[in-house]
Design a protein around this motif. Structure first.
Motif, PDB file in Angstrom:
ATOM      1  N   LYS A  46       0.726  -0.779  -0.235  1.00 49.34           N
ATOM      2  CA  LYS A  46       0.432   0.047   0.220  1.00 49.34           C
ATOM      3  C   LYS A  46       1.119   1.072  -0.233  1.00 49.34           C
ATOM      4  CE  LYS A  46      -4.390  -0.813   0.761  1.00 49.34           C
ATOM      5  NZ  LYS A  46      -4.703  -2.352  -0.069  1.00 49.34           N
ATOM      6  N   GLY A  47       0.648   2.334  -0.851  1.00 49.42           N
ATOM      7  CA  GLY A  47       1.012   3.308  -0.790  1.00 49.42           C
ATOM      8  C   GLY A  47       2.036   4.238  -1.045  1.00 49.42           C
ATOM      9  N   ALA A  48       2.625   3.208  -2.272  1.00 47.87           N
ATOM     10  CA  ALA A  48       4.247   3.173  -2.872  1.00 47.87           C
ATOM     11  C   ALA A  48       4.263   4.801  -3.320  1.00 47.87           C
ATOM     12  CB  ALA A  48       4.039   2.151  -4.047  1.00 47.87           C
ATOM     13  N   THR A  49       5.551   5.110  -3.348  1.00 44.56           N
ATOM     14  CA  THR A  49       6.210   6.184  -3.901  1.00 44.56           C
ATOM     15  C   THR A  49       6.128   5.858  -6.036  1.00 44.56           C
ATOM     16  OG1 THR A  49       8.036   5.415  -4.130  1.00 44.56           O
ATOM     17  CG2 THR A  49       7.012   6.950  -1.998  1.00 44.56           C
ATOM     18  N   GLN A  50       5.868   7.324  -6.705  1.00 41.57           N
ATOM     19  CA  GLN A  50       6.374   6.796  -8.069  1.00 41.57           C
ATOM     20  C   GLN A  50       6.977   6.691  -8.324  1.00 41.57           C
ATOM     21  OE1 GLN A  50       3.349   7.298  -9.530  1.00 41.57           O
ATOM     22  NE2 GLN A  50       4.515   7.619 -11.931  1.00 41.57           N
ATOM     23  N   ALA A  51       8.494   6.427  -7.501  1.00 35.66           N
ATOM     24  CA  ALA A  51      10.019   6.262  -7.760  1.00 35.66           C
ATOM     25  C   ALA A  51       9.596   4.815  -7.826  1.00 35.66           C
ATOM     26  CB  ALA A  51      10.471   6.796  -6.951  1.00 35.66           C
ATOM     27  N   LYS A  52       9.005   4.415  -6.211  1.00 32.26           N
ATOM     28  CA  LYS A  52       8.898   3.026  -6.571  1.00 32.26           C
ATOM     29  C   LYS A  52       7.769   2.180  -7.535  1.00 32.26           C
ATOM     30  CE  LYS A  52       8.287  -0.213  -2.395  1.00 32.26           C
ATOM     31  NZ  LYS A  52       7.619  -0.914  -1.138  1.00 32.26           N
ATOM     32  N   ARG A  53       7.114   2.916  -7.680  1.00 34.93           N
ATOM     33  CA  ARG A  53       6.403   2.081  -8.791  1.00 34.93           C
ATOM     34  C   ARG A  53       6.999   1.886  -9.611  1.00 34.93           C
ATOM     35  NH1 ARG A  53       1.370   5.552  -7.638  1.00 34.93           N
ATOM     36  NH2 ARG A  53       0.230   4.486  -6.549  1.00 34.93           N
ATOM     37  N   GLU A  54       7.537   2.789  -9.964  1.00 35.84           N
ATOM     38  CA  GLU A  54       8.512   3.236 -11.310  1.00 35.84           C
ATOM     39  C   GLU A  54       9.390   1.898 -11.480  1.00 35.84           C
ATOM     40  OE1 GLU A  54       9.836   7.034 -13.049  1.00 35.84           O
ATOM     41  OE2 GLU A  54       7.528   7.790 -12.710  1.00 35.84           O
ATOM     42  N   ALA A  55      10.604   1.753 -10.663  1.00 34.80           N
ATOM     43  CA  ALA A  55      11.503   0.743 -10.308  1.00 34.80           C
ATOM     44  C   ALA A  55      10.752  -0.513 -10.457  1.00 34.80           C
ATOM     45  CB  ALA A  55      12.209   0.707  -9.153  1.00 34.80           C
ATOM     46  N   ALA A  56       9.698  -1.224  -9.615  1.00 36.18           N
ATOM     47  CA  ALA A  56       8.797  -2.169  -9.687  1.00 36.18           C
ATOM     48  C   ALA A  56       8.049  -2.126 -11.368  1.00 36.18           C
ATOM     49  CB  ALA A  56       7.393  -2.258  -8.286  1.00 36.18           C
ATOM     50  N   VAL A  57       7.300  -1.825 -12.197  1.00 36.08           N
ATOM     51  CA  VAL A  57       7.520  -1.863 -13.753  1.00 36.08           C
ATOM     52  C   VAL A  57       7.997  -2.086 -14.550  1.00 36.08           C
ATOM     53  CG1 VAL A  57       6.255  -0.166 -14.820  1.00 36.08           C
ATOM     54  CG2 VAL A  57       5.222   0.215 -13.233  1.00 36.08           C
ATOM     55  N   ARG A  58       9.643  -1.868 -13.811  1.00 32.39           N
ATOM     56  CA  ARG A  58      10.453  -1.538 -14.954  1.00 32.39           C
ATOM     57  C   ARG A  58      10.862  -3.267 -14.610  1.00 32.39           C
ATOM     58  NH1 ARG A  58      14.124   3.085 -13.419  1.00 32.39           N
ATOM     59  NH2 ARG A  58      12.628   4.019 -14.349  1.00 32.39           N
ATOM     60  N   THR A  59      11.014  -3.119 -13.522  1.00 30.68           N
ATOM     61  CA  THR A  59      11.030  -5.222 -13.238  1.00 30.68           C
ATOM     62  C   THR A  59      10.359  -5.880 -13.888  1.00 30.68           C
ATOM     63  OG1 THR A  59      11.759  -4.215 -10.901  1.00 30.68           O
ATOM     64  CG2 THR A  59      12.235  -6.695 -11.815  1.00 30.68           C
ATOM     65  N   VAL A  60       8.927  -5.581 -13.612  1.00 23.42           N
ATOM     66  CA  VAL A  60       8.137  -6.356 -14.423  1.00 23.42           C
ATOM     67  C   VAL A  60       8.518  -6.363 -15.992  1.00 23.42           C
ATOM     68  CG1 VAL A  60       5.430  -6.975 -14.756  1.00 23.42           C
ATOM     69  CG2 VAL A  60       6.946  -6.376 -12.755  1.00 23.42           C
ATOM     70  N   LEU A  61       8.192  -5.374 -16.135  1.00 22.09           N
ATOM     71  CA  LEU A  61       8.499  -5.412 -17.463  1.00 22.09           C
ATOM     72  C   LEU A  61       9.700  -5.553 -18.437  1.00 22.09           C
ATOM     73  CD1 LEU A  61       7.426  -1.405 -18.634  1.00 22.09           C
ATOM     74  CD2 LEU A  61       6.163  -3.041 -18.915  1.00 22.09           C
ATOM     75  N   LYS A  62      10.213  -5.696 -18.258  1.00 21.11           N
ATOM     76  CA  LYS A  62      12.517  -6.228 -18.142  1.00 21.11           C
ATOM     77  C   LYS A  62      11.740  -7.810 -18.895  1.00 21.11           C
ATOM     78  CE  LYS A  62      16.618  -7.271 -17.114  1.00 21.11           C
ATOM     79  NZ  LYS A  62      18.239  -6.491 -16.866  1.00 21.11           N
ATOM     80  N   ASP A  63      11.157  -8.330 -17.148  1.00 16.52           N
ATOM     81  CA  ASP A  63      11.634  -9.564 -17.284  1.00 16.52           C
ATOM     82  C   ASP A  63       9.922 -10.183 -18.432  1.00 16.52           C
ATOM     83  OD1 ASP A  63      12.376 -10.055 -14.860  1.00 16.52           O
ATOM     84  OD2 ASP A  63      11.069  -9.865 -13.404  1.00 16.52           O
ATOM     85  N   ILE A  64       8.951  -9.457 -18.759  1.00 14.71           N
ATOM     86  CA  ILE A  64       8.212 -10.455 -19.880  1.00 14.71           C
ATOM     87  C   ILE A  64       8.480  -9.903 -21.128  1.00 14.71           C
ATOM     88  CG2 ILE A  64       5.811  -9.226 -20.760  1.00 14.71           C
ATOM     89  CD1 ILE A  64       4.408  -8.312 -18.222  1.00 14.71           C
ATOM     90  N   VAL A  65       9.230  -8.500 -21.545  1.00 17.12           N
ATOM     91  CA  VAL A  65       9.738  -8.536 -22.920  1.00 17.12           C
ATOM     92  C   VAL A  65      10.896  -9.427 -23.257  1.00 17.12           C
ATOM     93  CG1 VAL A  65      11.638  -7.118 -24.513  1.00 17.12           C
ATOM     94  CG2 VAL A  65       9.454  -6.128 -22.620  1.00 17.12           C
TER      95      VAL A  65
END
Ligand code: ADP
Ligand code: MG
Length: 736
Positions: free
Chosen positions: A522-541
């Motif tokens: 809950k309540g993640a910062t934007q920076a944390k969110r972006e970092a998490a998204v980047r990891t997920v995207l990297k794995d999917i790609v």
């Protein structure tokens, strides 16, 4: 994009009821031509018609179902039914019907009269809420794949209030009130196309919303699938059509030699539309506008005699119903113009077949297209997440996606260098491909800007080059702000491929949302969110990029490359359909409540059966035509030639060339007779096991059909025109 959702549930402008009773054909009494916008939707019970005719509380209540997918409140049914009846009677309708889409691929309707005797010799018109909400057609004569046991043949139709009720007008002006419905068995299992489609729309909406929430979107309350289908079709002169048993029975020519002029000159595509055809198209459009179907585009297609019609996109469920209605209107209006409209995927060999480009996207209730990359693509985290979800879904379920468009008809088209190959891949374009590179490396810093294209003439405007180019050879292309599934067949219902698309993408969203929720809490910062998204995207790609391919899908290199990448390639229906009953497929459809294992297997069985029946019917049709029309024409020709040879020789003139022609002809006729015997044998052989029967049809029946065809086509080239019993390709492909 300004999405406006009208009260009908369709995405389109408001309509006016004021002009609904006016005839809209241009007559001498009009000093100005009637506008399409005046009568658009005039034959639908929606928009202002509803607003005017329903009490405000009932109107609001119904809107909640139509707009926000609330469950239908049965207490309003009587009031709605009564208003609908009055409206329908004012338009001259005498009957109503529950309009549904059984697994035949067509629509079904059973008409009931409003008229009801009063018992004293009189009668009144009646239409109750119960009759609106539920119907009970006998389900025993529809394909059910074993779901419906014969001792319990009952089926139910249930009103789908999210798709507008409409008046279907026949060419003689008769109107029937049609109520879009879902069709289920007495146990509640889906016997139709609409039920799983609606379930899949719910699934993809729900999972997409989870992704939006975890990415920080708190304003969107609902996500909707949108759909716009480009329909290709052929027109042939009806007099010629009626002379060909193959066209009448199978919708395609089973024999016919190549015409001298096909599509070589490429002069038909976008060419000036013939006046007879324009008159036909105009009447189709009028009929479609009345039904609130926003058709937009019309043009000549690549093959001679081939055309296209496309609407502006709408909500997926409405678009599917509108697509079915469009095919109906195209077929029926053709007959009043002396044409027959052929929706078959491959009516003629040697010229292009017909497809249906299925343009699909997701939109929020606030009108944002979730696949719109906007300006700076790399900053649009949300877009990239949605894009990655589609890539992962298409790669994971390429086999099921392929199966969703498999049919005996489409087999003649896919992979035939005029349509996408049977290998499922995604075209993304250079810009997105570049972004995937960056994502894979775990960064995304820039997006290749679209460069203005210089058209080389000062009078022309500078237009920005579309960052995603058009690649006609790809079965699944990203086209700027939507995905275009191009392998769909022209005659098929788009309900099923969209059900599959929605479901598999729902699963991707689910996986991504779950992963991000886990990472972020809950309540993640934007920076944390972006970092998490980047990891997920990297794995999917990394995992799924193999399904992306921008090159020429027609080339043999791609087939080899796809094999290397491990992408499935199912060249025909027989190989493709089993993907529907794997453990993976069962899990996918069951997890999202779209189809239970039993429902899925039933569908599989129905499709296998349909495949076999189509091939068998085609085989029988060809056999009949060849025995009773082609072979006799061959014999007559042989007789004439034999007379000529003997007459010439009798006159003492040697004629070795004619003798050779006679013996060639006799050989051809004998070959036809022999190949027909093989075909008849293949048709007659009983194969009890359904899956083996599919194999038998694909190998024995279809291959003996092609041998018969070879002989027939060779004969067509030598039999005198006045003895040839069928209209030829040159005549059928030409509009006069
Ligand atoms: P073409 O593919 O021939 O270039 P267009 O790109 O104009 O034609 O659109 C083809 C179809 O895609 C049309 O029916 C159009 O309404 C539909 N379409 C456009 N945007 C969307 C969207 N966001 N969702 C679904 N369909 C869409
Ligand atoms: Mg297109």
């Amino acid at each position: 994009m300004g999405l406006h959702r009208s009260a009908s549930g369709a995405l389109r402008p408001r309509m006016r009821e004021t002009n609904m009773n006016k005839p809209h054909t241009l007559s001498m009494e009009h000093d100005t031509a009637p506008r399409a916008s005046d009568y658009f939707g005039s034959l639908t019970f929606s928009g202002d018609v509803m607003l005017k005719r329903l009490p405000p509380d009932v109107f609001m209540n119904l809107q909640r179902t139509m707009r926000h997918n609330w469950q239908l409140d049965p207490s309003i049914a009587n009031t709605v039914a009564s208003a609908m009846k009055e409206w329908a009677l004012e338009h001259g309708a005498t009957h109503y019907c529950h309009w549904f889409q059984p697994l035949t691929g067509a629509t079904a309707e059973k008409h009931d009269a409003f008229l009801s005797p009063t018992g004293d010799g009189g009668a009144i018109e009646k239409f109750s809420g119960d009759a609106l909400i539920q119907g009970e057609p006998d389900a025993s004569s529809f394909p059910s794949g074993g779901i419906r046991d014969t001792y319990e043949a009952r089926g139910y139709t249930a009103w789908d209030a999210t798709s507008p009720v409409f008046l279907l007008r026949s060419s003689n002006g008769h109107k029937t009130l049609c109520i879009p419905t879902a069709f289920v068995s007495w146990t509640g299992e889906a016997l139709d196309q609409k039920t799983p489609l609606l379930r899949s729309i719910d699934a993809v909406s729900k999972q997409a919303l989870r992704v939006l929430r975890v990415l920080g979107d708190t304003t969107t309350s609902h996500v909707m699938a949108t759909l716009g289908c480009e329909q290709e079709y052929f027109l042939v002169d009806r007099n010629l059509f009626l002379k060909r048993l193959d066209l009448c029975v199978c919708g395609r020519t089973l024999i016919g030699t190549e015409p001298p002029k096909g599509q070589q000159l490429e002069d038909h595509y976008f060419g000036a539309i013939h006046e007879r055809v324009i008159a036909y198209m105009t009447e189709c459009e009028e009929r479609l506008f009345e039904l609130g179907i926003p058709v937009k585009t019309r043009h000549n297609e690549v093959a001679p005699g081939q055309y296209e019609i496309a609407p502006t996109f709408e909500l997926a469920n409405v678009a599917v119903d509108h697509q079915m209605a469009t095919m109906h209107v195209l077929r029926t209006v053709a007959r009043t113009h002396g044409f027959e409209c052929l929706l078959h995927e491959k009516p003629f060999a040697k010229v292009n077949g017909s497809g249906k480009h299925n343009n699909w996207s997701l939109s929020t209730d606030l009108g944002a297209n979730l696949f719109d990359p906007r300006d700076e693509t790399h900053t649009n985290m949300q877009f990239l997440v949605f894009l990655a979800a589609v890539i992962s879904a298409v790669d994971t379920h390429a086999d099921i996606l392929r199966a969703s468009i498999a049919s005996a008809h489409n087999d003649h088209r896919l992979g035939a260098n005029e349509a996408p190959p049977a290998i499922m891949s995604i075209y993304l374009g250079e810009m997105l491909d570049d972004i995937l590179d960056q994502l894979e490396r775990g960064e995304s810093k820039r997006s290749a800007k679209s460069v203005p294209m210089d058209l080389g003439a000062r009078t022309l405007p500078q237009i920005p080059r579309h960052t995603s180019d058009r690649n006609r050879t790809s079965p699944f292309a990203f086209t700027g702000n939507k995905f275009e599934f191009r392998a769909v067949g022209s005659s098929q219902s788009v309900a099923w491929p969209n059900t599959v698309l929605n479901t598999m993408i729902a699963q991707s969203f689910d996986a991504i949302a779950t992963e991000l929720e886990k990472k972020l809490g809950k309540g993640a910062t934007q920076a944390k969110r972006e970092a998490a998204v980047r990891t997920v995207l990297k794995d999917i790609v990394k995992e799924h990029r193999r399904v992306c391919f921008d090159g020429n899908g027609y080339s043999s290199d791609w087939h080899a490359e796809a094999k290397k990448r491990g992408l499935p390639n199912f060249p025909s229906t027989a190989e493709a359909l089993p993907a529907l009953v794997t453990k993976k497929a069962e899990k996918l459809f069951a997890s999202y409540g779209v189809l239970s294992k039993r429902e899925l297997h039933a569908r599989y069985e129905v499709q296998l059966e349909q495949y076999c029946k189509i091939v068998q019917i085609e085989g029988r049709t060809l056999s009949q035509m060849a025995w009773t029309q082609v072979l006799p024409a061959g014999w007559r020709t042989q007789g004439e030639l034999a007379d000529t040879v003997s007459g010439t020789q009798h006159a003492g003139i040697p004629c070795p060339e004619s003798e050779a022609a006679l013996s060639d002809l006799a050989r051809l006729v004998a070959a036809l007779r022999n190949s027909l015997a093989t075909l008849d044998e293949a048709i007659a052989s009983q194969v009890a096991d359904l899956e083996q029967r599919v194999g038998h049809c694909r190998t024995a029946v279809l291959s003996s059909m092609s041998k018969v065809r070879e002989c027939c086509d060779a004969l067509e080239r030598v039999v005198p025109a006045d003895l040839w019993p069928l209209p030829d390709y040159a005549a059928m492909l030409l509009v006069r």
